[in-house]
Design a protein around this motif. Sequence first.
Motif, mmCIF file in Angstrom:
data_model
loop_
_atom_site.group_PDB
_atom_site.id
_atom_site.type_symbol
_atom_site.label_atom_id
_atom_site.label_comp_id
_atom_site.label_asym_id
_atom_site.label_seq_id
_atom_site.Cartn_x
_atom_site.Cartn_y
_atom_site.Cartn_z
ATOM 1 N N THR A 17 9.388 -12.018 6.389
ATOM 2 C CA THR A 17 9.121 -12.153 4.952
ATOM 3 C C THR A 17 8.945 -10.777 4.304
ATOM 4 O OG1 THR A 17 8.127 -14.312 5.302
ATOM 5 C CG2 THR A 17 7.531 -13.190 3.269
ATOM 6 N N ASP A 18 8.373 -9.816 5.037
ATOM 7 C CA ASP A 18 8.251 -8.454 4.488
ATOM 8 C C ASP A 18 9.634 -7.906 4.135
ATOM 9 O OD1 ASP A 18 5.572 -8.711 5.102
ATOM 10 O OD2 ASP A 18 5.689 -7.495 6.919
ATOM 11 N N LEU A 19 10.600 -8.200 4.999
ATOM 12 C CA LEU A 19 11.977 -7.754 4.726
ATOM 13 C C LEU A 19 12.502 -8.391 3.435
ATOM 14 C CD1 LEU A 19 14.219 -7.887 7.925
ATOM 15 C CD2 LEU A 19 13.999 -5.991 6.319
ATOM 16 N N HIS A 20 12.256 -9.694 3.270
ATOM 17 C CA HIS A 20 12.721 -10.369 2.051
ATOM 18 C C HIS A 20 12.032 -9.792 0.817
ATOM 19 C CE1 HIS A 20 14.882 -13.087 4.556
ATOM 20 N NE2 HIS A 20 13.858 -13.811 4.927
ATOM 21 N N VAL A 21 10.770 -9.412 0.962
ATOM 22 C CA VAL A 21 10.031 -8.807 -0.169
ATOM 23 C C VAL A 21 10.601 -7.419 -0.457
ATOM 24 C CG1 VAL A 21 7.791 -7.857 -0.878
ATOM 25 C CG2 VAL A 21 7.901 -10.117 0.213
ATOM 26 N N VAL A 22 10.732 -6.629 0.595
ATOM 27 C CA VAL A 22 11.138 -5.232 0.428
ATOM 28 C C VAL A 22 12.583 -5.134 -0.074
ATOM 29 C CG1 VAL A 22 11.646 -3.124 1.736
ATOM 30 C CG2 VAL A 22 9.467 -4.301 2.063
ATOM 31 N N LEU A 78 4.365 -2.265 -5.183
ATOM 32 C CA LEU A 78 3.621 -3.156 -4.280
ATOM 33 C C LEU A 78 3.454 -2.544 -2.887
ATOM 34 C CD1 LEU A 78 2.604 -6.130 -3.652
ATOM 35 C CD2 LEU A 78 4.915 -6.505 -2.776
ATOM 36 N N ILE A 79 2.307 -2.812 -2.262
ATOM 37 C CA ILE A 79 2.110 -2.497 -0.845
ATOM 38 C C ILE A 79 2.322 -3.791 -0.060
ATOM 39 C CG2 ILE A 79 0.479 -1.717 0.912
ATOM 40 C CD1 ILE A 79 -0.970 -0.157 -1.337
ATOM 41 N N PRO A 80 3.371 -3.859 0.782
ATOM 42 C CA PRO A 80 3.609 -5.090 1.535
ATOM 43 C C PRO A 80 2.693 -5.216 2.756
ATOM 44 C CG PRO A 80 5.410 -3.530 1.881
ATOM 45 C CD PRO A 80 4.395 -2.838 1.014
ATOM 46 N N GLY A 81 2.884 -6.307 3.491
ATOM 47 C CA GLY A 81 2.144 -6.503 4.750
ATOM 48 C C GLY A 81 1.132 -7.624 4.641
ATOM 49 N N HIS A 82 1.288 -8.649 5.499
ATOM 50 C CA HIS A 82 0.383 -9.799 5.367
ATOM 51 C C HIS A 82 -0.109 -10.316 6.719
ATOM 52 C CE1 HIS A 82 4.491 -11.528 5.540
ATOM 53 N NE2 HIS A 82 3.907 -12.406 6.341
ATOM 54 N N TYR A 89 2.556 -9.551 -1.441
ATOM 55 C CA TYR A 89 3.652 -9.978 -2.323
ATOM 56 C C TYR A 89 3.139 -10.091 -3.766
ATOM 57 C CZ TYR A 89 7.587 -12.779 -4.121
ATOM 58 O OH TYR A 89 8.656 -13.249 -4.854
ATOM 59 N N SER A 90 2.184 -11.003 -4.006
ATOM 60 C CA SER A 90 1.608 -11.041 -5.357
ATOM 61 C C SER A 90 0.411 -10.099 -5.466
ATOM 62 C CB SER A 90 1.243 -12.472 -5.766
ATOM 63 O OG SER A 90 0.282 -13.036 -4.923
ATOM 64 N N VAL A 91 -0.195 -9.743 -4.350
ATOM 65 C CA VAL A 91 -1.244 -8.704 -4.322
ATOM 66 C C VAL A 91 -0.910 -7.724 -3.198
ATOM 67 C CG1 VAL A 91 -3.062 -10.225 -5.223
ATOM 68 C CG2 VAL A 91 -2.744 -10.028 -2.746
ATOM 69 N N ASP A 92 -1.515 -6.540 -3.262
ATOM 70 C CA ASP A 92 -1.237 -5.525 -2.248
ATOM 71 C C ASP A 92 -1.644 -6.003 -0.860
ATOM 72 O OD1 ASP A 92 -0.073 -3.595 -3.846
ATOM 73 O OD2 ASP A 92 -1.992 -2.662 -4.362
ATOM 74 N N GLY A 93 -0.890 -5.557 0.128
ATOM 75 C CA GLY A 93 -1.123 -5.978 1.498
ATOM 76 C C GLY A 93 -1.573 -4.860 2.412
#
Length: 325
Positions: free
Chosen positions: A39-44, A55-59, A110-114
Amino acid sequence: MIAAAPVSQRPLRIADVRRPPLTPGHVLLRVRACGLCRTDLHVVEGELRPLREGLIPGHQIVGEVVEAATHMWPIGARVGVSWIGGVDGTCWYCTHGAENLCDAPTFTGYSVDGGYAEYALAREDFVFPLASTLDDLQAAPLLCAGIIGFRSLRVAGVAPQERVGLFGFGASAHLVIAVLKAWDCAVYVSTRGAAHRALASSLGATWVGTEREQPPVPLDRAITFAPSGDVVVAALASLRKGGILAINAIHLDRMPPFDYDRLLWGERQIRSVTNMTRTDAHDFLAIATEIRLRPQVTVFPLEKANEALAALKSDAINGAAVIVP
Ligand SMILES: [Zn+2]
Ligand SMILES: [Zn+2]
Protein backbone atom coordinates in the motif's frame (compact mmCIF):
# COMPACT_ATOMS: atom_id res chain seq x y z
CA MET A 1 8.05 13.01 2.50
CA ILE A 2 6.67 12.31 -0.93
CA ALA A 3 5.70 13.86 -4.20
CA ALA A 4 3.74 11.07 -5.88
CA ALA A 5 5.81 9.57 -8.71
CA PRO A 6 7.17 6.17 -9.79
CA VAL A 7 9.75 4.84 -7.31
CA SER A 8 12.31 4.85 -10.13
CA GLN A 9 12.19 8.67 -9.81
CA ARG A 10 12.98 8.52 -6.07
CA PRO A 11 9.80 10.28 -4.92
CA LEU A 12 10.72 10.15 -1.22
CA ARG A 13 13.06 12.76 0.17
CA ILE A 14 14.53 13.22 3.63
CA ALA A 15 13.52 16.46 5.33
CA ASP A 16 13.84 18.03 8.77
CA VAL A 17 10.30 18.50 9.99
CA ARG A 18 8.87 19.74 13.27
CA ARG A 19 8.14 17.07 15.85
CA PRO A 20 4.37 16.54 15.57
CA PRO A 21 2.63 18.74 18.14
CA LEU A 22 0.65 16.71 20.61
CA THR A 23 -3.12 16.82 20.18
CA PRO A 24 -5.74 15.57 22.66
CA GLY A 25 -6.41 11.84 22.62
CA HIS A 26 -3.07 11.06 21.00
CA VAL A 27 0.32 9.72 22.05
CA LEU A 28 3.62 10.86 20.60
CA LEU A 29 5.83 7.93 19.64
CA ARG A 30 9.52 7.72 18.95
CA VAL A 31 9.64 5.39 15.96
CA ARG A 32 11.77 2.29 16.53
CA ALA A 33 10.89 0.53 13.27
CA CYS A 34 8.35 0.80 10.45
CA GLY A 35 7.38 -2.01 8.13
CA LEU A 36 6.91 -1.53 4.39
CA CYS A 37 3.67 -2.52 2.72
CA ARG A 38 2.56 -2.66 -0.89
CA THR A 39 0.00 0.00 0.00
CA ASP A 40 2.94 2.37 0.63
CA LEU A 41 3.89 1.83 -3.01
CA HIS A 42 0.35 2.70 -4.14
CA VAL A 43 0.47 5.84 -1.97
CA VAL A 44 3.94 6.89 -3.08
CA GLU A 45 3.31 6.23 -6.76
CA GLY A 46 -0.11 7.92 -6.71
CA GLU A 47 -2.27 4.87 -7.53
CA LEU A 48 -4.17 5.82 -4.40
CA ARG A 49 -5.35 9.41 -4.86
CA PRO A 50 -2.91 11.77 -3.08
CA LEU A 51 -4.64 13.39 -0.10
CA ARG A 52 -1.92 15.73 1.19
CA GLU A 53 1.26 17.49 0.17
CA GLY A 54 4.49 16.39 1.78
CA LEU A 55 3.00 13.28 3.34
CA ILE A 56 5.16 10.94 5.44
CA PRO A 57 4.15 7.37 4.51
CA GLY A 58 4.41 4.20 6.60
CA HIS A 59 1.73 2.38 8.57
CA GLN A 60 3.40 -0.50 10.42
CA ILE A 61 4.94 1.49 13.23
CA VAL A 62 6.65 0.10 16.29
CA GLY A 63 7.10 3.06 18.62
CA GLU A 64 7.82 4.04 22.16
CA VAL A 65 5.54 6.47 23.99
CA VAL A 66 7.49 9.65 24.73
CA GLU A 67 4.68 12.12 25.42
CA ALA A 68 1.07 12.15 26.58
CA ALA A 69 1.40 9.17 28.81
CA THR A 70 -1.90 7.78 30.07
CA HIS A 71 -2.65 5.10 32.61
CA MET A 72 -2.87 2.76 29.64
CA TRP A 73 0.32 3.84 27.92
CA PRO A 74 3.03 5.00 30.33
CA ILE A 75 6.19 6.70 29.09
CA GLY A 76 8.40 4.06 27.48
CA ALA A 77 5.52 1.71 26.60
CA ARG A 78 6.22 -0.04 23.30
CA VAL A 79 3.20 -0.10 21.01
CA GLY A 80 2.22 -0.82 17.42
CA VAL A 81 0.30 1.37 14.97
CA SER A 82 -1.45 0.01 11.89
CA TRP A 83 -3.18 1.22 8.73
CA ILE A 84 -6.43 2.17 10.45
CA GLY A 85 -5.36 5.20 12.47
CA GLY A 86 -8.85 6.07 13.70
CA VAL A 87 -12.57 5.90 12.95
CA ASP A 88 -15.47 8.26 13.75
CA GLY A 89 -17.20 5.73 16.00
CA THR A 90 -20.62 7.07 14.96
CA CYS A 91 -21.38 5.94 11.41
CA TRP A 92 -23.55 2.94 10.61
CA TYR A 93 -20.53 0.67 10.12
CA CYS A 94 -18.84 1.67 13.37
CA THR A 95 -22.04 1.05 15.30
CA HIS A 96 -22.55 -2.35 13.63
CA GLY A 97 -19.22 -3.97 14.38
CA ALA A 98 -17.60 -3.09 11.04
CA GLU A 99 -15.26 -0.21 11.86
CA ASN A 100 -13.00 -1.39 9.01
CA LEU A 101 -15.65 0.06 6.67
CA CYS A 102 -16.04 3.37 8.56
CA ASP A 103 -17.30 6.27 6.43
CA ALA A 104 -14.73 8.68 7.89
CA PRO A 105 -11.59 6.73 8.71
CA THR A 106 -8.07 7.96 9.31
CA PHE A 107 -5.34 6.06 7.48
CA THR A 108 -1.84 6.06 8.94
CA GLY A 109 0.73 7.17 6.39
CA TYR A 110 -1.98 8.26 3.93
CA SER A 111 -4.51 10.69 5.41
CA VAL A 112 -2.14 11.47 8.32
CA ASP A 113 1.64 11.26 8.58
CA GLY A 114 3.08 7.82 9.18
CA GLY A 115 6.19 6.07 10.35
CA TYR A 116 8.96 6.71 7.81
CA ALA A 117 10.13 9.20 10.43
CA GLU A 118 11.75 9.61 13.83
CA TYR A 119 8.49 10.56 15.56
CA ALA A 120 4.85 9.83 14.87
CA LEU A 121 1.56 10.82 16.42
CA ALA A 122 -1.08 8.15 16.95
CA ARG A 123 -4.55 8.01 18.43
CA GLU A 124 -4.23 6.49 21.89
CA ASP A 125 -7.17 4.15 21.24
CA PHE A 126 -5.63 2.91 17.96
CA VAL A 127 -2.29 1.67 19.25
CA PHE A 128 -1.73 -1.93 20.22
CA PRO A 129 0.41 -3.48 22.94
CA LEU A 130 3.26 -5.68 21.71
CA ALA A 131 4.53 -8.78 23.52
CA SER A 132 8.07 -8.40 24.87
CA THR A 133 8.99 -11.66 23.13
CA LEU A 134 8.77 -9.89 19.74
CA ASP A 135 11.61 -7.53 18.91
CA ASP A 136 10.99 -4.31 16.97
CA LEU A 137 11.92 -5.75 13.59
CA GLN A 138 9.78 -8.83 14.09
CA ALA A 139 6.80 -6.85 15.34
CA ALA A 140 6.66 -4.26 12.52
CA PRO A 141 5.52 -6.54 9.64
CA LEU A 142 2.79 -8.00 11.82
CA LEU A 143 1.01 -4.65 12.01
CA CYS A 144 -0.50 -4.54 8.52
CA ALA A 145 0.85 -7.46 6.48
CA GLY A 146 0.01 -9.71 9.43
CA ILE A 147 -3.24 -8.21 10.68
CA ILE A 148 -4.85 -7.70 7.26
CA GLY A 149 -3.53 -11.07 6.11
CA PHE A 150 -5.28 -12.57 9.14
CA ARG A 151 -8.45 -10.66 8.29
CA SER A 152 -8.24 -12.24 4.80
CA LEU A 153 -8.48 -15.67 6.43
CA ARG A 154 -11.62 -14.53 8.23
CA VAL A 155 -13.13 -13.03 5.07
CA ALA A 156 -12.39 -16.26 3.18
CA GLY A 157 -14.01 -18.23 6.02
CA VAL A 158 -11.00 -20.50 6.56
CA ALA A 159 -11.66 -23.40 8.96
CA PRO A 160 -9.02 -25.77 10.40
CA GLN A 161 -7.72 -28.50 8.07
CA GLU A 162 -9.04 -26.88 4.90
CA ARG A 163 -7.17 -26.55 1.63
CA VAL A 164 -6.14 -22.93 1.21
CA GLY A 165 -4.47 -21.31 -1.79
CA LEU A 166 -2.18 -18.29 -1.48
CA PHE A 167 -1.67 -16.46 -4.79
CA GLY A 168 1.40 -14.25 -4.48
CA PHE A 169 3.89 -14.77 -1.68
CA GLY A 170 5.09 -11.45 -0.25
CA ALA A 171 5.17 -10.10 3.29
CA SER A 172 1.53 -10.83 4.08
CA ALA A 173 1.41 -14.37 2.68
CA HIS A 174 4.60 -15.41 4.45
CA LEU A 175 2.92 -14.54 7.76
CA VAL A 176 -0.47 -16.00 6.86
CA ILE A 177 1.06 -19.39 6.09
CA ALA A 178 2.26 -19.68 9.70
CA VAL A 179 -1.29 -19.20 10.98
CA LEU A 180 -2.63 -21.71 8.45
CA LYS A 181 -0.02 -24.27 9.49
CA ALA A 182 -1.01 -23.74 13.14
CA TRP A 183 -4.59 -24.49 12.06
CA ASP A 184 -3.45 -27.67 10.32
CA CYS A 185 -4.48 -26.42 6.87
CA ALA A 186 -2.90 -27.65 3.65
CA VAL A 187 -1.44 -24.61 1.88
CA TYR A 188 -1.06 -24.29 -1.90
CA VAL A 189 1.16 -21.42 -3.03
CA SER A 190 1.24 -20.04 -6.54
CA THR A 191 3.69 -17.20 -7.07
CA ARG A 192 6.27 -15.76 -9.45
CA GLY A 193 9.87 -15.59 -8.31
CA ALA A 194 11.94 -18.65 -7.45
CA ALA A 195 13.03 -17.13 -4.13
CA HIS A 196 9.40 -16.65 -3.06
CA ARG A 197 8.62 -20.25 -4.00
CA ALA A 198 11.62 -21.50 -2.04
CA LEU A 199 10.51 -19.51 1.00
CA ALA A 200 6.98 -20.92 0.72
CA SER A 201 8.38 -24.47 0.61
CA SER A 202 10.60 -23.85 3.61
CA LEU A 203 7.61 -22.51 5.56
CA GLY A 204 5.67 -25.72 5.00
CA ALA A 205 3.55 -25.25 1.87
CA THR A 206 2.01 -28.52 0.69
CA TRP A 207 2.40 -27.50 -2.97
CA VAL A 208 4.27 -24.63 -4.63
CA GLY A 209 3.99 -23.54 -8.25
CA THR A 210 4.57 -20.62 -10.57
CA GLU A 211 1.89 -18.00 -11.24
CA ARG A 212 0.98 -19.96 -14.40
CA GLU A 213 0.47 -23.27 -12.60
CA GLN A 214 -2.76 -24.32 -10.99
CA PRO A 215 -2.86 -26.17 -7.64
CA PRO A 216 -3.39 -29.90 -8.22
CA VAL A 217 -6.58 -30.11 -6.12
CA PRO A 218 -9.72 -27.95 -5.83
CA LEU A 219 -9.34 -25.42 -2.99
CA ASP A 220 -11.79 -24.60 -0.21
CA ARG A 221 -10.43 -21.04 0.08
CA ALA A 222 -8.14 -18.83 -1.95
CA ILE A 223 -6.46 -15.54 -1.05
CA THR A 224 -4.85 -13.31 -3.65
CA PHE A 225 -2.14 -10.84 -2.67
CA ALA A 226 -0.86 -9.60 -6.02
CA PRO A 227 -2.46 -6.32 -7.26
CA SER A 228 -3.49 -8.10 -10.44
CA GLY A 229 -6.94 -9.01 -11.77
CA ASP A 230 -5.44 -11.84 -13.81
CA VAL A 231 -4.29 -13.44 -10.56
CA VAL A 232 -7.85 -13.15 -9.19
CA VAL A 233 -9.22 -15.03 -12.20
CA ALA A 234 -6.50 -17.69 -11.92
CA ALA A 235 -7.31 -18.16 -8.24
CA LEU A 236 -11.02 -18.39 -8.98
CA ALA A 237 -10.34 -21.26 -11.39
CA SER A 238 -8.84 -23.27 -8.53
CA LEU A 239 -11.86 -23.03 -6.16
CA ARG A 240 -14.27 -25.85 -5.47
CA LYS A 241 -18.02 -25.22 -5.60
CA GLY A 242 -19.03 -23.06 -2.64
CA GLY A 243 -15.44 -21.92 -2.13
CA ILE A 244 -14.53 -18.35 -1.24
CA LEU A 245 -11.85 -16.15 -2.75
CA ALA A 246 -10.63 -13.17 -0.70
CA ILE A 247 -8.74 -10.37 -2.47
CA ASN A 248 -6.12 -8.91 -0.16
CA ALA A 249 -5.26 -5.83 -2.23
CA ILE A 250 -6.28 -2.20 -1.83
CA HIS A 251 -5.80 -1.65 -5.56
CA LEU A 252 -6.04 -3.91 -8.62
CA ASP A 253 -4.66 -3.04 -12.03
CA ARG A 254 -8.00 -4.03 -13.63
CA MET A 255 -10.59 -6.78 -13.43
CA PRO A 256 -10.59 -8.81 -16.66
CA PRO A 257 -13.80 -10.40 -17.98
CA PHE A 258 -14.19 -14.02 -16.93
CA ASP A 259 -16.46 -16.94 -17.64
CA TYR A 260 -19.31 -16.82 -15.13
CA ASP A 261 -20.63 -20.30 -15.99
CA ARG A 262 -17.31 -22.00 -15.35
CA LEU A 263 -15.69 -19.84 -12.68
CA LEU A 264 -18.37 -18.29 -10.44
CA TRP A 265 -21.50 -20.41 -10.82
CA GLY A 266 -21.64 -23.13 -8.16
CA GLU A 267 -21.97 -20.53 -5.38
CA ARG A 268 -18.35 -19.56 -5.48
CA GLN A 269 -17.77 -16.13 -3.94
CA ILE A 270 -15.30 -13.32 -4.51
CA ARG A 271 -14.85 -10.92 -1.59
CA SER A 272 -12.55 -7.96 -1.09
CA VAL A 273 -10.66 -7.46 2.17
CA THR A 274 -10.93 -3.86 3.32
CA ASN A 275 -8.83 -2.44 6.14
CA MET A 276 -9.04 -4.06 9.58
CA THR A 277 -10.78 -3.73 12.90
CA ARG A 278 -9.11 -3.35 16.28
CA THR A 279 -10.47 -6.79 17.13
CA ASP A 280 -8.58 -8.25 14.15
CA ALA A 281 -5.42 -6.57 15.46
CA HIS A 282 -5.77 -7.85 19.02
CA ASP A 283 -6.73 -11.36 17.91
CA PHE A 284 -3.92 -11.65 15.38
CA LEU A 285 -1.23 -10.25 17.69
CA ALA A 286 -2.32 -12.78 20.33
CA ILE A 287 -2.07 -15.65 17.85
CA ALA A 288 1.27 -14.39 16.51
CA THR A 289 2.66 -14.33 20.03
CA GLU A 290 1.25 -17.76 20.86
CA ILE A 291 2.63 -19.47 17.75
CA ARG A 292 5.90 -17.51 18.01
CA LEU A 293 5.51 -16.06 14.56
CA ARG A 294 8.86 -14.75 13.34
CA PRO A 295 8.80 -12.81 10.07
CA GLN A 296 11.74 -12.99 7.71
CA VAL A 297 12.94 -9.39 7.64
CA THR A 298 15.19 -7.26 5.41
CA VAL A 299 16.23 -4.02 7.14
CA PHE A 300 16.77 -0.64 5.44
CA PRO A 301 17.87 2.61 7.09
CA LEU A 302 15.40 5.49 6.70
CA GLU A 303 17.71 7.21 4.18
CA LYS A 304 17.27 4.16 1.90
CA ALA A 305 13.45 4.27 1.82
CA ASN A 306 13.38 4.81 -1.97
CA GLU A 307 15.61 1.77 -2.46
CA ALA A 308 13.43 -0.26 -0.09
CA LEU A 309 10.26 0.57 -2.06
CA ALA A 310 12.00 -0.17 -5.36
CA ALA A 311 13.06 -3.57 -4.00
CA LEU A 312 9.48 -4.25 -2.88
CA LYS A 313 8.13 -3.28 -6.30
CA SER A 314 10.50 -5.59 -8.14
CA ASP A 315 9.71 -8.55 -5.84
CA ALA A 316 13.32 -8.51 -4.60
CA ILE A 317 12.29 -8.73 -0.93
CA ASN A 318 11.80 -12.23 0.42
CA GLY A 319 9.55 -11.90 3.45
CA ALA A 320 9.08 -8.36 4.79
CA ALA A 321 11.05 -5.10 4.55
CA VAL A 322 11.43 -2.86 7.59
CA ILE A 323 12.77 0.70 7.84
CA VAL A 324 14.72 1.79 10.89
CA PRO A 325 15.19 5.52 11.52
ZN1 LIG B 1 -17.40 5.09 11.34
ZN1 LIG C 1 -0.44 -2.13 4.68
